[in-house]
Design an enzyme around this catalytic site. Structure first.
Site, PDB file in Angstrom:
ATOM      1  N   HIS A 124       0.805  -1.215   0.000  1.00  0.00           N
ATOM      2  CA  HIS A 124       0.000   0.000   0.000  1.00  0.00           C
ATOM      3  C   HIS A 124       0.849   1.281   0.000  1.00  0.00           C
ATOM      4  O   HIS A 124       0.327   2.371  -0.201  1.00  0.00           O
ATOM      5  CB  HIS A 124      -0.976   0.001   1.189  1.00  0.00           C
ATOM      6  CG  HIS A 124      -0.342   0.231   2.522  1.00  0.00           C
ATOM      7  ND1 HIS A 124      -0.053  -0.790   3.398  1.00  0.00           N
ATOM      8  CD2 HIS A 124       0.036   1.372   3.152  1.00  0.00           C
ATOM      9  CE1 HIS A 124       0.468  -0.279   4.506  1.00  0.00           C
ATOM     10  NE2 HIS A 124       0.528   1.033   4.374  1.00  0.00           N
TER      11      HIS A 124
ATOM     12  N   ASP B  54       0.207  -7.615   1.154  1.00  0.00           N
ATOM     13  CA  ASP B  54       0.671  -6.247   1.425  1.00  0.00           C
ATOM     14  C   ASP B  54       2.194  -6.158   1.451  1.00  0.00           C
ATOM     15  O   ASP B  54       2.774  -5.434   2.261  1.00  0.00           O
ATOM     16  CB  ASP B  54       0.090  -5.728   2.741  1.00  0.00           C
ATOM     17  CG  ASP B  54       0.112  -4.205   2.810  1.00  0.00           C
ATOM     18  OD1 ASP B  54       0.292  -3.566   1.766  1.00  0.00           O
ATOM     19  OD2 ASP B  54      -0.028  -3.655   3.926  1.00  0.00           O
TER      20      ASP B  54
ATOM     21  N   SER C 296       4.782   2.487   7.798  1.00  0.00           N
ATOM     22  CA  SER C 296       4.405   1.348   6.948  1.00  0.00           C
ATOM     23  C   SER C 296       5.583   0.901   6.096  1.00  0.00           C
ATOM     24  O   SER C 296       6.233   1.702   5.418  1.00  0.00           O
ATOM     25  CB  SER C 296       3.240   1.733   6.044  1.00  0.00           C
ATOM     26  OG  SER C 296       2.084   1.998   6.805  1.00  0.00           O
TER      27      SER C 296
END
Length: 434
Positions: free
Chosen positions: A177, A208, A287
């Site tokens: 993402h 992911d 992230s």
């Protein structure tokens, strides 16, 4: 003259007669009976002519009779060069001492009461402050050079995330993402502030995980750990660039294991994974960064957080962060580098729909593929899966996430209920032919 006194200067070698009552003639050098003084008042035009006086005739100087001059040792004299140097040195020492005393007084006072000294006497630093290699500071020092900031250009601007170097030739692991929606232009900013362009190698939206590569050799890759060996309570560090603050390190513990996650943006792919839960502070920008254990080995990829926010508000850390286990992320990375895409692990059965969750625990199998792993182990549609490798099932996503945690070919134990009986089956998981 009326008094009978002759005021003329006497002839050489004679002395004038003194009037009555006057002092006698001046004494000569050999006449000790004469007065010890005489006067030259006769030369004074203002004297009273009626006053008696004596004519002073200076005695002739006797050669060799002059007195030798005597110097007073206590009298001040002209200082010499040594005296000047000594005076200068003493003055400098006095000035330095005075300046140091004034500086110390000003430093000690510092606006406080006179004589107040701040702090205790220096002591040896405690063991935790000595930054040994196994300390958190030592671990952070080893890991930081391998962590990068990932910047991706998109139609809406530039987004940022984190990543870490997986190979010396420039492969970097991050979240899908982070790079999703990009225009293909990305860059990596290293720990020392230098940057380099990056290209996308491949991505797997469902796990992911994405892999990018920079054209630079001699990089320092991370050391991989074993996420299956973690235990609740183990200390961990989260490293990355939260809110664009590069090289940030936060500490916490493993709060839970196999926390099944079903995430994804509306309209986007649904991501399933059995996450490592931690209370280390993780925010937007973390992230894709590494979660490392107390030995500095990467055990997870920070991916998502939970936060108490309303619609339209920015989510922030509340101590609930989740990371993809590194054993799963490493496997997906190897697939992407080798083939450009990742294999998906499956059990060969479908769950979901009405009645998928069963009261009292377990998930019901809606269908079983005839030639799939579940069918080969004797499972049928309608069976209720209670546990997978001892992990209880409560939601359909639990079964999907836990299955994808394992590599294709892994053998897992499935506890299920058929009717009133409980049974166990060993299932060899397979790769989806996608």
């Amino acid at each position: 003259m009326t008094d009978g006194w002759d005021w003329r200067r006497p002839a050489e070698g004679t002395a004038p007669a003194a009037p009555p009552g006057a002092a006698g003639p001046p004494a000569t050098a050999g006449d000790r009976s004469a007065p010890p003084w005489w006067s030259d008042a006769l030369a004074d035009p203002w004297r009273d002519p009626h006053a008696p006086a004596a004519v002073v005739v200076p005695a002739a100087a006797v050669p060799g009779a002059e007195l030798e001059p005597v110097t007073d040792p206590d009298a001040p004299g002209r200082p010499g060069l040594r005296h000047l140097l000594l005076i200068s040195l003493v003055s400098a020492l006095l000035a330095g001492s005075l300046g140091g005393a004034l500086g110390y007084a000003l430093a000690v006072r510092g606006g406080a009461a006179a004589g107040t000294v701040l702090g205790a006497d220096p002591a040896q630093a405690p063991a935790l402050a000595q930054r040994k290699p196994e300390s958190l500071a030592g671990v952070a020092e080893r890991v930081l050079p391998s962590v990068v900031t990932v910047r991706v250009s998109s139609l809406g601007g530039t987004s940022e995330g984190s990543g870490f170097i997986a190979s010396a030739d420039g492969h970097v692991i991050t979240n899908d993402h982070v790079v999703a929606g990009g225009t293909g232009k990305a860059s990596v900013v290293f720990n020392d502030g230098s940057s380099a362009p990056a290209t996308l190698v491949g991505q797997d939206p469902e796990s992911d995980i994405a892999v990018i590569k920079v054209d630079r050799n001699g990089l320092r890759p991370v050391e991989f750990g074993d996420s299956d060996a973690l235990a609740v309570g183990d200390p961990v560090l989260a490293v990355g660039s939260p809110l664009s603050l590069a090289n940030t390190v936060t500490a916490g513990i493993v709060s839970a294991l196999d926390r099944t996650m079903q995430a994804g943006e509306p309209g986007g792919p649904v991501r399933y994974y059995a996450a490592i839960q931690t209370d280390a502070a993780v925010n937007h920008g973390n992230s894709g960064g590494p979660l490392v254990d107390a030995a500095g080995r990467v055990v997870g990829v920070n991916s998502t957080i939970k936060s108490l926010v309303s619609d339209g508000q920015e989510a922030g850390n509340i101590g609930l962060a989740f990371a993809i286990p590194i054993n799963q992320a490493k496997r997906v990375t190897q697939d992407i580098i080798g083939t450009g895409k990742a294999r998906r692990t499956v059990i060969g059965a479908q769950v979901g729909g009405p009645g998928a969750s069963v009261a009292g625990g377990g998930v019901r199998l809606a269908s079983v593929e005839p030639s799939g792993p579940a069918a080969g182990a004797g499972l049928r549609a309608g069976d209720v899966v209670l546990r997978l490798n001892g992990r209880p099932m409560t939601e359909p996503s639990d079964l999907i996430a836990l299955v994808r945690k394992f590599a294709p070919g892994s053998v897992v134990t499935v506890e299920y209920r058929r009717g009133a009986s409980r049974q166990n089956a060993s299932v060899t998981l397979a790769a989806d032919a996608k």
